[in-house]
Write a protein that holds these residues in place. Structure first.
Motif, PDB file in Angstrom:
ATOM      1  N   LYS A 196       1.158  -2.451  10.462  1.00  0.00           N
ATOM      2  CA  LYS A 196       0.374  -2.945   9.315  1.00  0.00           C
ATOM      3  C   LYS A 196       1.285  -3.415   8.180  1.00  0.00           C
ATOM      4  CE  LYS A 196      -4.032  -2.082  10.358  1.00  0.00           C
ATOM      5  NZ  LYS A 196      -5.090  -3.079  10.314  1.00  0.00           N
ATOM      6  N   GLY A 197       2.606  -3.215   8.358  1.00  0.00           N
ATOM      7  CA  GLY A 197       3.553  -3.616   7.312  1.00  0.00           C
ATOM      8  C   GLY A 197       3.582  -2.666   6.134  1.00  0.00           C
ATOM      9  N   ILE A 198       3.197  -1.402   6.359  1.00  0.00           N
ATOM     10  CA  ILE A 198       3.179  -0.402   5.283  1.00  0.00           C
ATOM     11  C   ILE A 198       4.518   0.345   5.272  1.00  0.00           C
ATOM     12  CG2 ILE A 198       2.066   1.729   4.468  1.00  0.00           C
ATOM     13  CD1 ILE A 198      -0.504   0.666   5.962  1.00  0.00           C
ATOM     14  N   LYS A 199       5.127   0.445   4.099  1.00  0.00           N
ATOM     15  CA  LYS A 199       6.416   1.143   3.970  1.00  0.00           C
ATOM     16  C   LYS A 199       6.195   2.649   4.147  1.00  0.00           C
ATOM     17  CE  LYS A 199      10.452   1.264   0.931  1.00  0.00           C
ATOM     18  NZ  LYS A 199      10.609   2.688   0.656  1.00  0.00           N
ATOM     19  N   LEU A 200       6.949   3.232   5.055  1.00  0.00           N
ATOM     20  CA  LEU A 200       6.802   4.669   5.321  1.00  0.00           C
ATOM     21  C   LEU A 200       7.517   5.485   4.245  1.00  0.00           C
ATOM     22  CD1 LEU A 200       7.430   4.691   9.194  1.00  0.00           C
ATOM     23  CD2 LEU A 200       5.242   5.042   8.046  1.00  0.00           C
ATOM     24  N   PRO A 201       6.845   6.475   3.664  1.00  0.00           N
ATOM     25  CA  PRO A 201       7.496   7.328   2.662  1.00  0.00           C
ATOM     26  C   PRO A 201       8.525   8.248   3.330  1.00  0.00           C
ATOM     27  CG  PRO A 201       5.252   8.098   3.098  1.00  0.00           C
ATOM     28  CD  PRO A 201       5.439   6.857   3.901  1.00  0.00           C
ATOM     29  N   MET A 228       0.853  -1.211   0.000  1.00  0.00           N
ATOM     30  CA  MET A 228       0.000   0.000   0.000  1.00  0.00           C
ATOM     31  C   MET A 228       0.880   1.249   0.000  1.00  0.00           C
ATOM     32  SD  MET A 228      -2.521   1.504   2.938  1.00  0.00           S
ATOM     33  CE  MET A 228      -3.830   0.319   2.966  1.00  0.00           C
ATOM     34  N   ARG A 229       0.498   2.209  -0.848  1.00  0.00           N
ATOM     35  CA  ARG A 229       1.229   3.483  -0.894  1.00  0.00           C
ATOM     36  C   ARG A 229       0.421   4.535  -0.161  1.00  0.00           C
ATOM     37  NH1 ARG A 229       1.057   6.961  -5.385  1.00  0.00           N
ATOM     38  NH2 ARG A 229       2.543   8.682  -5.200  1.00  0.00           N
ATOM     39  N   LEU A 230       1.081   5.261   0.732  1.00  0.00           N
ATOM     40  CA  LEU A 230       0.386   6.304   1.496  1.00  0.00           C
ATOM     41  C   LEU A 230       0.280   7.587   0.688  1.00  0.00           C
ATOM     42  CD1 LEU A 230       2.017   5.803   5.027  1.00  0.00           C
ATOM     43  CD2 LEU A 230      -0.233   5.037   4.274  1.00  0.00           C
ATOM     44  N   HIS A 231      -0.925   8.173   0.692  1.00  0.00           N
ATOM     45  CA  HIS A 231      -1.157   9.439  -0.022  1.00  0.00           C
ATOM     46  C   HIS A 231      -1.262  10.569   0.993  1.00  0.00           C
ATOM     47  CE1 HIS A 231      -1.790   7.451  -3.889  1.00  0.00           C
ATOM     48  NE2 HIS A 231      -2.398   6.504  -3.191  1.00  0.00           N
TER      49      HIS A 231
END
Length: 404
Positions: free
Chosen positions: A87-92, A1-4
């Motif tokens: 959540k395993g989301i890569k931080l920008p 998932m990419r954070l916007h």
């Protein structure tokens, strides 16, 4: 998932209002979702679910992030970073996430997950009350279930359609549902969807109402032609269900201390095709006295701690205070004493709450039955619904009958 960026900013703004300005999460999220017309359903789901998630796990995330309330924006971004990491989301590479210690976050999570009050993110006092009233095994399972996301459950409006017809209508709109055994009016959504924009909702074919809540009107044992009083009607979910079970015959009197809630009920009733109802604001003792001994059925859906519906209202655990619990128990007994006087000889009364605490439930009924007013009643049956056993909201209902 990419954070916007714009979606994340919306979440941070929402958390500021909920945590620092003491606003209700559901209202804040409703406002956030109207923020940008270009957002699609996925964008809106991200904002709503992420905000609810961080509210739900506030204590755990704050402990991991080593921040304390009131949270400034930097602290809120730290909570967000904990959420994303877990959540395993890569931080920008935004400035808010510089030097986020991802390995330390995971280590702290493993460590704190061994302690129930952190693992389930609850205040010490709520943990102590739950433990005392339900015992370790039951409370541990129940509070864990209260942190699961609640299903979306519909209650078919039998004045306008059947469960089978409604299921087919929704299927044609790409909304899949399933029946739930033991819940005759319920359809469960297989996937979350915004059902409020459907023609089926606008035409009053259903209401959104948890399966446990749907049991209450049935428990009241209403029949067409009766005079039924819903004493704490609020916006009227149970009032509308009662009216449908009565086939629009007889009279349902919806009462509440808040006129604004009854106005919402009036709008909902029109959509549902319900016309056998009257609205009465409880602004003094007069509306109650006028109905003394006149009702075939009385429903007291009493104000309570709401500890059975934390899945829907995760911010409630941060707003609740121990003093409120003491106060609400007194209120529950007062409404039982006052409103029970409306039941006529041979009539029936249901006392219900969306709490799982015996002190708000069977103990209130026991206390009432040994009082002067309560001696006129006999206990028929009760039902205790725990979320971890049913999969739905925690609820309690007791049926009492007034002696002939």
């Amino acid at each position: 998932m990419r954070l916007h960026r714009n979606l994340c900013f919306a979440v941070i703004d929402g958390l500021t209002q909920i945590f620092n300005e003491d606003q209700y999460a559901d209202r804040v999220i409703q406002q956030l979702l109207k923020r940008d017309k270009r957002w699609g359903s996925r964008d809106r789901a991200f904002v709503a679910e992420t905000t609810y998630d961080i509210v739900r796990w506030k204590r755990l995330y704050a402990e991991i992030a080593e921040v304390k309330a009131p949270f400034d924006r930097d602290n809120l971004w730290r909570l967000f970073a904990v959420w994303a990491t877990l959540k395993g989301i890569k931080l920008p590479d935004w400035k808010y996430f510089v030097d986020t210690p991802t390995r330390k976050i995971k280590g702290r999570f493993d460590e704190l997950s061994k302690i129930r009050k952190f693992r389930e993110a609850i205040p010490d006092w709520i943990d102590a009350v739950g433990l005392e009233e339900l015992g370790e095994a039951t409370w541990t399972k129940e509070i864990a279930m209260q942190n699961e996301q609640a299903d979306v459950i519909l209650r078919v409006n039998t004045l306008k359609t059947t469960k089978e017809k409604l299921q087919n209508i929704l299927f044609d709109q790409n909304i899949e549902t399933e029946f739930i055994k033991g819940y005759p009016y319920a359809l469960k959504l297989k996937e979350r969807a915004n059902v409020f924009v459907t023609d089926a909702f606008k035409n009053g074919l259903f209401e959104v109402q948890d399966a446990s809540s749907q049991l209450v009107a049935d428990f009241l044992d209403v029949k067409p032609g009766m005079k039924v009083v819903d004493t704490c009607a609020g916006a009227g979910g149970k009032t509308l269900h009662i009216a449908a079970l009565m086939q629009n015959k007889g009279q349902v009197i919806a009462m509440d201390i808040y006129e604004s809630k009854l106005k919402k009920l009036k709008i909902r009733a029109k959509r549902n095709g319900v016309h056998n109802f009257d609205l009465r604001v409880i602004d003094s003792t007069k509306p109650i006295k006028k109905l003394h001994g006149k009702a075939d059925r009385v429903l007291i859906d009493a104000p309570c701690s709401g500890l059975g519906v934390l899945r829907r209202n995760p911010d409630a655990k941060w707003k609740l205070e121990p003093e409120f619990l003491d106060k609400i128990r007194n209120t529950q007994q007062e409404v039982l004493q006052q409103y029970s006087k409306m039941v006529k000889s041979g009539g029936k009364l249901v006392y219900a709450t969306c709490s799982v605490l015996p002190s708000e439930n069977q103990k209130q009924v026991d206390k009432f039955l040994t009082s002067e007013s309560g001696k006129e009643f006999t206990f028929v049956k009760d039902k205790k619904v725990l979320a971890h056993e049913s999969g739905f909201d925690g609820f309690y209902m007791a049926l009492l009958e007034k002696k002939q």
